[in-house]
Scaffold this active site. Structure first.
Site, PDB file in Angstrom:
ATOM      1  CG  HIS A 180      34.849  38.405  46.423  1.00  0.00           C
ATOM      2  ND1 HIS A 180      34.372  37.880  45.246  1.00  0.00           N
ATOM      3  CD2 HIS A 180      36.203  38.286  46.361  1.00  0.00           C
ATOM      4  CE1 HIS A 180      35.391  37.469  44.506  1.00  0.00           C
ATOM      5  NE2 HIS A 180      36.506  37.696  45.173  1.00  0.00           N
TER       6      HIS A 180
ATOM      7  N   GLY B 214      43.083  38.495  49.955  1.00  0.00           N
ATOM      8  CA  GLY B 214      43.019  38.124  48.540  1.00  0.00           C
ATOM      9  C   GLY B 214      43.837  39.017  47.628  1.00  0.00           C
TER      10      GLY B 214
ATOM     11  CG  ASP C 102      42.153  35.230  46.151  1.00  0.00           C
ATOM     12  OD1 ASP C 102      41.611  34.875  47.212  1.00  0.00           O
ATOM     13  OD2 ASP C 102      41.752  36.202  45.479  1.00  0.00           O
TER      14      ASP C 102
ATOM     15  CG  ASP D  42      30.006  40.849  44.846  1.00  0.00           C
ATOM     16  OD1 ASP D  42      29.066  40.644  44.049  1.00  0.00           O
ATOM     17  OD2 ASP D  42      30.213  41.960  45.371  1.00  0.00           O
TER      18      ASP D  42
ATOM     19  CG  ASP E 198      45.914  36.790  42.017  1.00  0.00           C
ATOM     20  OD1 ASP E 198      46.613  36.541  41.018  1.00  0.00           O
ATOM     21  OD2 ASP E 198      46.214  37.657  42.864  1.00  0.00           O
TER      22      ASP E 198
ATOM     23  NE  ARG F  39      43.529  26.668  33.910  1.00  0.00           N
ATOM     24  CZ  ARG F  39      44.737  26.269  34.318  1.00  0.00           C
ATOM     25  NH1 ARG F  39      45.220  26.680  35.462  1.00  0.00           N
ATOM     26  NH2 ARG F  39      45.478  25.481  33.579  1.00  0.00           N
TER      27      ARG F  39
ATOM     28  CG  HIS G 159      42.309  39.834  43.928  1.00  0.00           C
ATOM     29  ND1 HIS G 159      41.512  40.868  44.357  1.00  0.00           N
ATOM     30  CD2 HIS G 159      41.830  38.733  44.532  1.00  0.00           C
ATOM     31  CE1 HIS G 159      40.593  40.404  45.171  1.00  0.00           C
ATOM     32  NE2 HIS G 159      40.768  39.101  45.297  1.00  0.00           N
TER      33      HIS G 159
END
Length: 124
Positions: free
Chosen positions: A8, A55, A60, A80, A90, A96, A87
């Site tokens: 980030h 991203g 992402d 961050d 995303d 995950r 997003h």
């Protein structure tokens, strides 16, 4: 070793510090990154980075697809936690899927260094 480096905006300096510290190791890997992070790494360290979109514009998701397609071994994603991100869904999907597909995942500086120290021992 296929490794993705994502950070980030408020974590860009940290990712550059990591690349500086582990440059020799990272030069032995196939590197992927979101656009801005990858450009910063290439410009500062002259290391080849395969870049996807940024991203917020789908990068992402592109990295997540690499996870699903088993085209990634390690993901270093310096998140961050103090900033909101347009997003966010995303980001959560990428984290995950990395967990579900057993991809090595580091989300902060200390863990990234631990992972890369381990890889250094494994590859040498």
């Amino acid at each position: 070793m296929k490794l993705a480096l994502v950070a980030h905006n408020n974590k860009k300096e940290e990712i550059l510090s990591i690349v500086d510290k582990y440059k020799e190791l990272l030069e032995q890997c196939t590197l992927f990154s979101t656009r801005q992070t990858g450009e910063m790494i290439e410009n500062k360290f002259h290391i080849k980075v395969n870049k996807v979109k940024s991203g917020p514009t789908g990068g992402d998701i592109e990295i997540a697809n690499m996870v699903v397609d088993q085209k990634l071994d390690v993901l270093i994603f310096l998140i961050d936690p103090l900033s909101s991100h347009c997003h966010e869904n995303d980001i959560q999907s990428l984290v995950r899927l990395s967990i579900l597909d057993n991809v090595v995942l580091a989300t902060n500086y200390a863990t990234a260094c631990t992972v890369l120290d381990s890889l250094s021992k494994h590859l040498n």
